[in-house]
Write an enzyme that holds these catalytic residues in place. Structure first.
Site, PDB file in Angstrom:
ATOM      1  N   ASP A 152       1.694  -5.036 -19.238  1.00 40.38           N
ATOM      2  CA  ASP A 152       1.427  -6.409 -19.664  1.00 40.38           C
ATOM      3  C   ASP A 152       1.558  -7.423 -18.538  1.00 40.38           C
ATOM      4  O   ASP A 152       1.286  -8.610 -18.720  1.00 40.38           O
ATOM      5  CB  ASP A 152       2.349  -6.800 -20.823  1.00 40.38           C
ATOM      6  CG  ASP A 152       3.829  -6.690 -20.478  1.00 40.38           C
ATOM      7  OD1 ASP A 152       4.176  -6.572 -19.282  1.00 40.38           O
ATOM      8  OD2 ASP A 152       4.653  -6.711 -21.413  1.00 40.38           O
ATOM      9  N   ASP A 279       5.406   2.582  -1.200  1.00 36.81           N
ATOM     10  CA  ASP A 279       4.866   1.284  -1.597  1.00 36.81           C
ATOM     11  C   ASP A 279       5.962   0.228  -1.734  1.00 36.81           C
ATOM     12  O   ASP A 279       5.664  -0.943  -1.990  1.00 36.81           O
ATOM     13  CB  ASP A 279       4.083   1.397  -2.904  1.00 36.81           C
ATOM     14  CG  ASP A 279       4.910   2.008  -4.026  1.00 36.81           C
ATOM     15  OD1 ASP A 279       5.212   3.208  -3.932  1.00 36.81           O
ATOM     16  OD2 ASP A 279       5.255   1.288  -4.987  1.00 36.81           O
TER      17      ASP A 279
END
Length: 521
Positions: A152, A279
């Site tokens: 979301d 990352d």
């Protein structure tokens, strides 16, 4: 260009926002905002996409870092005004800037993931601080992006408070890190493992480029794209290397050395990152992305702070080797920048990787010596340190307090010193204290001066899990009082602070809070 996956209504909603202008309008009262050029976004669509922020309903200011604002060129008075809140939550546009999200890849728990990216983070603006240094402002939790992978795009209040506390605590300890500028809460509900409310964190750094950016373009881009990204980083953050004939090799050497120094600093503070994927590593050597982190309390070499790390890949004792492994992945991704011939590129990469080992050994021992009060480097130092750490482990000692109390042990009777040091092993501890004191005496200097120097590198206050949890629970009740109190204490981690003694103490016996923190917050 990385295309948005067409899967479900949420992705369709994101797609509709990709080419939209930033939400909202510039509120009244906006004056003297720094207007820089979007440097990273100017690289082009291969590196990321413009994304409008999703407005945060019922935004409520919980924190603002006035000192940081002043440092990076924002007017603290304006930033604390009602006019600033919409800009720092994504509810209004930053003048002259277009929010964007970048794409990257990475090795997550050692497994290659071909596409990641800023899934809930937007770069809001870039400019130059008054001292000329670059500033990038991001909003974390401002809605989904093309790289959200079905999420979301929101951040929970709990995770946002934890990141705010951690980056400001590490900054005060002298550790390179991203910084927290602002935090806003909301009435919007967010479901993770537990129900929480949404929040938007404003965070800054000179840049947020990660090892994973280079891995992505090495696998999916062209050699020209990879070189352009490297030259962008060099131009804006390592400009003194720009004219060197082997600029890419020189830059990678600096990244490797910065990473080694960062990991050494973490180890000597007992800090565990928790998710050391490629990352999550910064090319500037900054501590980046605070998820399931933790300052180790009871000393355990194999302590794991991430409930999702079932195999202990990112345990405390494993962190230095993981830092090296991640540097190896970066060097592999950038091999084409080192030499056109694969064998020559591999040889250069191995030579650069060796710098990690050398810098880490030097830096970690320099910091350990300082914590023990040793001024000179001698052959037996590692043995003396390991004996001390063994005493901590066997005595189940608090890592931070044990080092802090060593400064007291210099100036008091050996029998008294035993009282404030690891319990249950008096004979071994007395022998170690005798050897340690003899080592200190052989260097000369006054005990008081030595103790003072030790207190400047051994913090009294660190961000303990139960302290962070208390601040989170207060914020969830709508109060930021405890958050601000804790931040004020953590801003002076080496100072004795009368009235704040309970912030230095570990949890009450039997109530030790080893928070089960995973990667879903």
């Amino acid at each position: 260009m990385v295309c948005l996956r067409s899967a479900g209504a949420r992705h369709a909603a994101v797609a509709a926002r990709l080419s939209a202008k930033p939400a909202g309008i510039v509120p009244d009262g906006v004056v003297n905002l720094p207007l820089g050029e979007p440097r990273f976004a100017a690289l082009g669509p291969a590196y990321g996409q413009p994304v409008a922020a999703l407005p945060l309903p019922d935004a409520l200011r919980l924190y603002f870092n006035a000192a940081l604002a002043d440092q990076i060129g924002l007017d603290p008075r304006w930033c604390q005004s009602a006019a600033a809140l919409p800009l720092l939550t994504g509810n209004a546009a930053w003048p002259g800037q277009t929010p964007s999200a970048s794409v990257y890849a990475g090795h997550q728990f050692g497994v290659w993931v071909s596409q990641l990216g800023d899934g809930r983070v937007l770069t809001l603006a870039e400019w130059r601080a008054p001292d000329g240094s670059p500033v990038e402002l991001q909003l974390k939790g401002a809605g989904p992006t093309p790289y959200a992978r079905g999420s979301d795009g929101r951040a929970t209040l709990a995770s946002s408070v934890r990141e705010l506390l951690a980056c400001e605590a590490l900054h005060a300890l002298g550790v390179p890190t991203t910084r927290a500028l602002s935090l806003a809460g909301s009435s919007l509900s967010v479901q993770r493992d537990e129900l929480d409310t949404a929040a938007v964190l404003g965070r800054t750094a000179p840049c947020f480029v990660r090892f994973g950016h280079f891995e992505f373009h090495a696998r999916h881009g062209t050699p020209q794209q990879l070189a352009l990204l490297a030259d962008h980083v060099i131009e804006h953050h390592f400009p003194y290397l720009a004219n060197q004939p082997q600029r890419h090799a020189a830059w990678l050497a600096e990244v490797v050395e910065l990473t080694a120094a960062l990991f050494a600093h973490w180890q000597t503070l007992g800090f565990c990152h928790g998710v050391l994927n490629t990352d999550n590593l910064s090319v500037l050597g900054l501590t980046l992305d605070y998820g399931p982190y933790g300052f180790m309390e009871r000393f355990r070499p194999h302590h794991v702070c991430n409930a999702s790390d079932h195999e202990g890949r990112y345990a405390y004792t494993a962190q230095p080797a993981i830092g090296r492994w991640n540097c190896e992945r970066l060097l592999g991704a950038c091999a084409g920048l080192l030499a056109p011939q694969p064998e020559a590129a591999r040889e250069q990469a191995q030579a650069l990787l060796a710098r990690y080992d050398e810098v880490y050994r030097q830096e970690v021992m320099r910091r350990w010596r300082a914590k023990l009060g040793l001024r000179e480097a001698r052959a037996g130092d590692a043995g003396l340190l390991n004996r001390w750490l063994t005493l901590l482990q066997r005595g189940k000692a608090d890592f931070t307090l044990a080092f802090r109390r060593l400064a007291d042990a210099i100036q008091i009777d050996p029998a008294e010193a035993l009282i404030c040091l690891p319990a249950g092993q008096d004979a071994a501890l007395r022998d170690w204290l005798d050897d340690w004191r003899a080592r200190l005496a052989s260097e000369g200097g006054s005990p008081a001066g030595r103790a003072s120097a030790m207190r400047r590198v051994n913090p009294r206050y660190v961000l303990r899990n139960h302290l962070a949890q208390a601040a989170i629970e207060g914020a969830q009740r709508g109060s930021s009082v405890e958050l601000h109190r804790l931040l004020a204490v953590l801003a002076r981690p080496f100072d004795e602070q009368p009235g704040a003694e309970h912030y230095a103490a570990p949890p009450a016996q039997g109530l030790e809070l080893e928070l089960e923190i995973g990667c879903s917050a």
